[in-house]
Design an enzyme around this catalytic site. Structure first.
Site, PDB file in Angstrom:
ATOM      1  N   CYS A   9     -13.742  -3.318  -3.927  1.00 43.87           N
ATOM      2  CA  CYS A   9     -14.141  -2.733  -5.315  1.00 43.87           C
ATOM      3  C   CYS A   9     -14.889  -3.650  -5.859  1.00 43.87           C
ATOM      4  CB  CYS A   9     -12.826  -2.257  -5.981  1.00 43.87           C
ATOM      5  SG  CYS A   9     -13.195  -1.356  -7.501  1.00 43.87           S
ATOM      6  N   CYS A  52     -10.957  -5.667 -12.478  1.00 47.48           N
ATOM      7  CA  CYS A  52      -9.671  -5.549 -12.959  1.00 47.48           C
ATOM      8  C   CYS A  52      -8.854  -6.798 -12.425  1.00 47.48           C
ATOM      9  CB  CYS A  52      -9.118  -4.400 -12.685  1.00 47.48           C
ATOM     10  SG  CYS A  52     -10.328  -2.988 -13.040  1.00 47.48           S
ATOM     11  N   CYS A  61      -5.633  -6.353 -10.066  1.00 49.21           N
ATOM     12  CA  CYS A  61      -5.987  -5.262  -8.733  1.00 49.21           C
ATOM     13  C   CYS A  61      -6.270  -6.279  -7.643  1.00 49.21           C
ATOM     14  CB  CYS A  61      -6.932  -4.246  -9.035  1.00 49.21           C
ATOM     15  SG  CYS A  61      -7.241  -3.271  -7.647  1.00 49.21           S
ATOM     16  N   CYS A 115      -0.894  11.981  -4.020  1.00 52.87           N
ATOM     17  CA  CYS A 115      -1.888  11.230  -4.649  1.00 52.87           C
ATOM     18  C   CYS A 115      -2.835  10.501  -3.503  1.00 52.87           C
ATOM     19  CB  CYS A 115      -1.333  10.234  -5.594  1.00 52.87           C
ATOM     20  SG  CYS A 115       0.099  10.930  -6.458  1.00 52.87           S
ATOM     21  N   CYS A 169      -3.288  15.347  -6.306  1.00 54.54           N
ATOM     22  CA  CYS A 169      -3.592  14.517  -7.445  1.00 54.54           C
ATOM     23  C   CYS A 169      -4.981  13.244  -6.674  1.00 54.54           C
ATOM     24  CB  CYS A 169      -2.568  13.652  -8.169  1.00 54.54           C
ATOM     25  SG  CYS A 169      -2.929  12.692  -9.693  1.00 54.54           S
ATOM     26  N   CYS A 204      -3.283  12.597 -15.669  1.00 56.56           N
ATOM     27  CA  CYS A 204      -2.019  11.788 -15.093  1.00 56.56           C
ATOM     28  C   CYS A 204      -2.392  10.461 -15.532  1.00 56.56           C
ATOM     29  CB  CYS A 204      -1.630  11.878 -13.655  1.00 56.56           C
ATOM     30  SG  CYS A 204      -0.698  10.521 -13.054  1.00 56.56           S
ATOM     31  N   ARG A 208       6.837   8.481 -14.618  1.00 53.14           N
ATOM     32  CA  ARG A 208       7.262   7.926 -13.134  1.00 53.14           C
ATOM     33  C   ARG A 208       7.216   6.561 -13.169  1.00 53.14           C
ATOM     34  NH1 ARG A 208       2.111   9.837 -10.562  1.00 53.14           N
ATOM     35  NH2 ARG A 208       2.630  12.068 -11.274  1.00 53.14           N
TER      36      ARG A 208
END
Length: 394
Positions: free
Chosen positions: A65, A69, A72, A109, A142, A202, A272
């Site tokens: 990526c 972040c 991550c 998801c 999702c 979400c 969740r």
């Protein structure tokens, strides 16, 4: 405790607690913990009974990526030894999803690393959604693809997506300390785009990154104002090879207090338990079911979860039941705004209940106590399922 009686009363009426009340939940002692769980459990049962919704993650594209972040394992510069692969084909993603659905999941998801999807990526995901729904007509899908550009949420909705996930992660004040390649406002914008397109929004948070109690309360209040249908609560998995690898700030007791605070502030939404529950809640996971009404089944994006069978046994042993595909997740009063949002029949993405009006008061907050024991033995990199030749965990 007068505090807990007040919070239960407000939760049953969907009334927003004051900021001081939310902070007080996080400040309760271990001696008060079971009282806190019991109180928040009353609110959970009022709106969701004893049902537990199962969700299943399919990592469509792993690693590499361009975003930075800090939490991550897939970030720019990550040295975590995770699986790295490009886009799964629709039939591969459909096969991966089928394993979770066979294990009892009602929502799949679909997640892909990256800043955000190109239009070609939206086409890929649209084909994947079709492949999954051709085989499993009633499944909720999702998508979680990063920051959305104008029109992309509408295209995903037209392709059959029911929901879109994009987490706020932490408070606006501290967001720049964990990510520099995009802003907190960018994340809010994507949640709003999903909402406006008629997708079930979400959006949640990550706890354990060194944030203060005030930061946790601020992000949960911001989520309440955005009014997502589901709020995933992640507990940081400190991957070796990431900037937050040494951040072991959570105990099982603190995780339970955080979940209770989220339930009191967001009483009637799907809360969740997401990544990190096995690492930080450990043997206290069954107690967390009294606070949250939803979990992920099996593995996560780049880490392994406990065995899917163990998840199902835990739910049954704790006296809960898996929510069936024909059951409506959200309470009836959240249903009528838009048509077709995935968590419930007929929709329900629009605002309902009192708006979040309490802001930060600027009072000093206590930094969460550091936990000295690093349970690196509980962090297992995913080596099975999507992107491998091994059977998935479901």
């Amino acid at each position: 405790m007068d505090l807990l009686n007040t919070l239960v009363d407000k939760g049953l009426r969907r009334e927003l607690p004051t900021r001081d009340e939310a902070l007080a939940v996080l400040a309760t002692s271990d001696d008060e913990l079971l009282d806190v769980v019991a109180a928040a459990g009353k609110v959970r049962r009022q709106w969701f009974g004893r049902r537990v919704k199962l969700n299943y993650l399919v990592n469509l594209k792993s690693g590499l990526c361009p975003e930075d972040c800090s939490y991550c394992s897939q970030r720019l510069g990550s040295k975590a030894e995770i699986l790295k692969y490009t886009w799964l084909k629709p039939d591969q993603a459909s096969e991966a999803a089928a394993a979770g659905l066979a294990g009892g999941a009602k929502r799949v998801c679909l997640v892909a690393s990256g800043r955000g999807p190109t239009d070609r990526d939206v086409d890929r995901v649209s084909d994947t959604i079709k492949a999954i729904k051709d085989r499993h007509e009633d499944v909720e899908v999702c998508a979680c693809l990063g920051l959305l550009s104008d029109g992309q949420a509408e295209r995903l909705r037209e392709a059959g997506a029911d929901a879109y996930n994009h987490n706020l992660n932490t408070s606006e004040e501290t967001y720049g300390g964990i990510t520099t390649t995009h802003t907190y406002a960018d994340r809010v914008d994507t949640v709003q785009k999903a909402h406006a397109a008629g997708l079930s929004a979400c959006s949640g948070l990550i706890a354990g990154m060194g944030e203060s109690d005030g930061d946790l309360v601020d992000v949960v209040y911001a989520l309440r104002a955005l009014d997502p249908d589901s709020v995933p609560v992640n507990f940081l998995i400190p991957f070796e090879g990431t900037p937050l690898a040494k951040e072991w700030n959570l105990t099982p007791q603190r995780c339970l207090r955080i979940l209770a605070m989220v339930r009191f502030v967001c009483p009637d939404v799907e809360v969740r338990i997401a990544g990190g529950r096995e690492v930080h809640l450990r043997t206290m996971q069954p107690l967390a079911l009294h606070l949250a009404n939803s979990i992920f089944l099996g593995d996560y994006l780049t880490s392994e979860g406990q065995a899917g069978r163990a998840d199902l046994d835990m739910i049954a042993d704790a006296g809960f039941e898996v929510e069936g595909t024909g059951e409506v997740t959200l309470p009836e009063h959240r249903v009528p705004a838009h048509e077709g949002c995935g968590s419930h029949e007929g929709g329900g993405c629009g605002p309902s209940g009192p708006a979040a009006e309490e802001g930060s008061t600027g009072e000093p907050v206590q930094q969460a106590a550091r936990v000295s024991e690093a349970r690196t033995d509980l962090v297992a990199v995913r080596r099975r399922g999507a992107g491998t030749d091994l059977a998935p965990n479901a």
